[in-house]
Design an enzyme around this catalytic site. Sequence first.
Site, PDB file in Angstrom:
ATOM      1  N   TYR A 106      38.444  42.723  41.914  1.00 57.83           N
ATOM      2  CA  TYR A 106      38.912  41.336  42.039  1.00 57.83           C
ATOM      3  C   TYR A 106      38.310  40.685  43.292  1.00 57.83           C
ATOM      4  O   TYR A 106      37.734  39.597  43.242  1.00 57.83           O
ATOM      5  CB  TYR A 106      40.445  41.289  42.089  1.00 57.83           C
ATOM      6  CG  TYR A 106      40.982  40.015  42.679  1.00 57.83           C
ATOM      7  CD1 TYR A 106      40.832  38.805  42.005  1.00 57.83           C
ATOM      8  CD2 TYR A 106      41.606  40.004  43.924  1.00 57.83           C
ATOM      9  CE1 TYR A 106      41.292  37.626  42.570  1.00 57.83           C
ATOM     10  CE2 TYR A 106      42.073  38.837  44.494  1.00 57.83           C
ATOM     11  CZ  TYR A 106      41.915  37.652  43.812  1.00 57.83           C
ATOM     12  OH  TYR A 106      42.357  36.477  44.375  1.00 57.83           O
ATOM     13  N   LYS A 132      35.360  37.444  43.909  1.00 60.11           N
ATOM     14  CA  LYS A 132      35.460  36.286  44.814  1.00 60.11           C
ATOM     15  C   LYS A 132      34.266  36.281  45.771  1.00 60.11           C
ATOM     16  O   LYS A 132      33.656  35.242  46.034  1.00 60.11           O
ATOM     17  CB  LYS A 132      36.780  36.330  45.600  1.00 60.11           C
ATOM     18  CG  LYS A 132      38.019  36.116  44.737  1.00 60.11           C
ATOM     19  CD  LYS A 132      38.101  34.702  44.195  1.00 60.11           C
ATOM     20  CE  LYS A 132      39.358  34.434  43.405  1.00 60.11           C
ATOM     21  NZ  LYS A 132      39.331  33.157  42.686  1.00 60.11           N
ATOM     22  N   SER A 185      39.642  33.978  48.364  1.00 59.86           N
ATOM     23  CA  SER A 185      40.815  34.730  48.811  1.00 59.86           C
ATOM     24  C   SER A 185      40.498  35.504  50.079  1.00 59.86           C
ATOM     25  O   SER A 185      39.360  35.958  50.278  1.00 59.86           O
ATOM     26  CB  SER A 185      41.202  35.716  47.705  1.00 59.86           C
ATOM     27  OG  SER A 185      42.116  36.663  48.188  1.00 59.86           O
TER      28      SER A 185
HETATM   29  C1  UD1 Z   1      47.836  40.828  46.978  1.00 61.90           C
HETATM   30  C2  UD1 Z   1      46.460  41.349  46.648  1.00 61.90           C
HETATM   31  C3  UD1 Z   1      45.446  40.316  47.111  1.00 61.90           C
HETATM   32  C4  UD1 Z   1      45.741  38.972  46.458  1.00 61.90           C
HETATM   33  C5  UD1 Z   1      47.160  38.552  46.820  1.00 61.90           C
HETATM   34  C6  UD1 Z   1      47.590  37.241  46.157  1.00 61.90           C
HETATM   35  C7  UD1 Z   1      46.640  43.815  46.701  1.00 61.90           C
HETATM   36  C8  UD1 Z   1      46.244  45.058  47.423  1.00 61.90           C
HETATM   37  N1  UD1 Z   1      46.257  42.645  47.306  1.00 61.90           N
HETATM   38  O1  UD1 Z   1      47.903  40.694  48.399  1.00 61.90           O
HETATM   39  O2  UD1 Z   1      44.142  40.735  46.789  1.00 61.90           O
HETATM   40  O3  UD1 Z   1      44.828  37.996  46.910  1.00 61.90           O
HETATM   41  O4  UD1 Z   1      48.066  39.570  46.389  1.00 61.90           O
HETATM   42  O5  UD1 Z   1      47.755  37.358  44.782  1.00 61.90           O
HETATM   43  O6  UD1 Z   1      47.245  43.840  45.643  1.00 61.90           O
HETATM   44  N2  UD1 Z   1      55.197  44.674  48.675  1.00 61.90           N
HETATM   45  C9  UD1 Z   1      56.240  45.564  48.536  1.00 61.90           C
HETATM   46  N3  UD1 Z   1      56.870  45.665  47.318  1.00 61.90           N
HETATM   47  C10 UD1 Z   1      56.512  44.898  46.240  1.00 61.90           C
HETATM   48  C11 UD1 Z   1      55.433  43.988  46.392  1.00 61.90           C
HETATM   49  C12 UD1 Z   1      54.793  43.912  47.610  1.00 61.90           C
HETATM   50  O7  UD1 Z   1      56.602  46.250  49.473  1.00 61.90           O
HETATM   51  O8  UD1 Z   1      57.114  45.045  45.162  1.00 61.90           O
HETATM   52  C13 UD1 Z   1      54.530  44.542  49.982  1.00 61.90           C
HETATM   53  C14 UD1 Z   1      53.087  44.990  49.990  1.00 61.90           C
HETATM   54  O9  UD1 Z   1      52.970  46.367  50.239  1.00 61.90           O
HETATM   55  C15 UD1 Z   1      52.517  44.115  51.112  1.00 61.90           C
HETATM   56  C16 UD1 Z   1      53.341  42.833  51.050  1.00 61.90           C
HETATM   57  O10 UD1 Z   1      54.530  43.171  50.330  1.00 61.90           O
HETATM   58  O11 UD1 Z   1      52.723  44.714  52.357  1.00 61.90           O
HETATM   59  C17 UD1 Z   1      52.650  41.700  50.305  1.00 61.90           C
HETATM   60  O12 UD1 Z   1      52.228  42.180  49.023  1.00 61.90           O
HETATM   61  P1  UD1 Z   1      51.642  41.202  47.900  1.00 61.90           P
HETATM   62  O13 UD1 Z   1      52.558  40.067  47.694  1.00 61.90           O
HETATM   63  O14 UD1 Z   1      51.281  42.037  46.717  1.00 61.90           O
HETATM   64  O15 UD1 Z   1      50.348  40.603  48.584  1.00 61.90           O
HETATM   65  P2  UD1 Z   1      49.067  41.361  49.200  1.00 61.90           P
HETATM   66  O16 UD1 Z   1      49.098  42.802  48.948  1.00 61.90           O
HETATM   67  O17 UD1 Z   1      48.928  40.926  50.614  1.00 61.90           O
END
Ligand code: UD1
Length: 336
Positions: A147, A151, A123
């Site tokens: 996590y 990896k 990842s």
């Molecule tokens: C997350 C994990 C990462 C993992 C990846 C795939 C964290 C900090 N990182 O990445 O380790 O490999 O998922 O499973 O959890 N967001 C919102 N509202 C929500 C959900 C997300 O605003 O309800 C935003 C987040 O702040 C971020 C973006 O959407 O800016 C993407 O979030 P997310 O889909 O959780 O992915 P990552 O955080 O990049």
Amino acid sequence: MILLTGGTGYIGSHVCMALLDAGHDVVAVDNLSNSSRASLERVKSLSGRTVSFWHADIQNEEAIYEILRACGVTAVVHLAGLKAVAESNVAPLTYYENNVLGTMRLVSAMKRANVKSLVFSSSATVYGMPTYLPLDEKHPLRPTNPYGRTKFFVEEMLKDLYKSENDWRIAILRYFNPVGAHESGLIGEDPRGTPNNLLPFVAQVAIGKREKLVIWGNDYNTSDGTGIRDFIHVVDLASGHLCALSHLKEPGLLTANLGTGKGASVLEVVRTFEAVSGRSIPYAIGERRVGDVAVCYADPTLAAARFGWKATRSLTQMCADHWRWQLKNPNGYGGT
Ligand code: UD1
């Protein structure tokens, strides 16, 4: 014959389709801790092919050894593992057990069975806080949660293994943010409970299962203040595994990013999803999520140069396919 661990999961079902479409025979293994057999049934009907399934845990070295021998496996695509960052903070040992110990057992079984070709699902989380962008494979590795460290440790273990026995053929793939679903709408992501990730949450708001999205922070130093990520269509991601596998003809160890090289903001995702679904996505702005970075996207040129892979699907396609899956399967696989 390819052994696919984590074969019934979100990525696993799409990799399974890609392998079958390319003419490979597949034996899938999964402990079903976060997935259901139904995905494999869908894969079978979509591909018109059979896939044998073993309900087993990768920590069960004897079972894996038996499968490798009995099925005449020549290569392993290893996706099985736990993947929720927040959960890994409260249950780190469970993560080390499943992800690190599980991989050790799997690789030990492979060594015993003399199966030395492996594609491993890593990842982008191994990079931690980006010190420069885009993230290339030389970027320092400083994962910020258990996590991510599992990896990282597995990557290190595989590198040590290769140094000690250089007849292994290993590809380590660092995924950015996989989203979307197979264009048939028959296989897709089926999160249990409240989704942690953006796309499944947005899709559940669009279909009316959740009232509104909370955007975690709009005061980042980005064009619209929301976080930017490298979303990659899961079908493109799956084809990356296929390309990596065909690259494993010669011994070696290769580590490659699987991303598009383009970032999209959270708001851009919301707007795109609204456009393709014709539904409105109500949202509120919340506090920043602890551990989130402002911007993260890949330099995907190495994968292109080394095994001829490139992501081709747009954000619109990712959202449209994700929406089709959600619409056709409002309750995912229905807990089957
Ligand atoms: C997350 C994990 C990462 C993992 C990846 C795939 C964290 C900090 N990182 O990445 O380790 O490999 O998922 O499973 O959890 N967001 C919102 N509202 C929500 C959900 C997300 O605003 O309800 C935003 C987040 O702040 C971020 C973006 O959407 O800016 C993407 O979030 P997310 O889909 O959780 O992915 P990552 O955080 O990049």
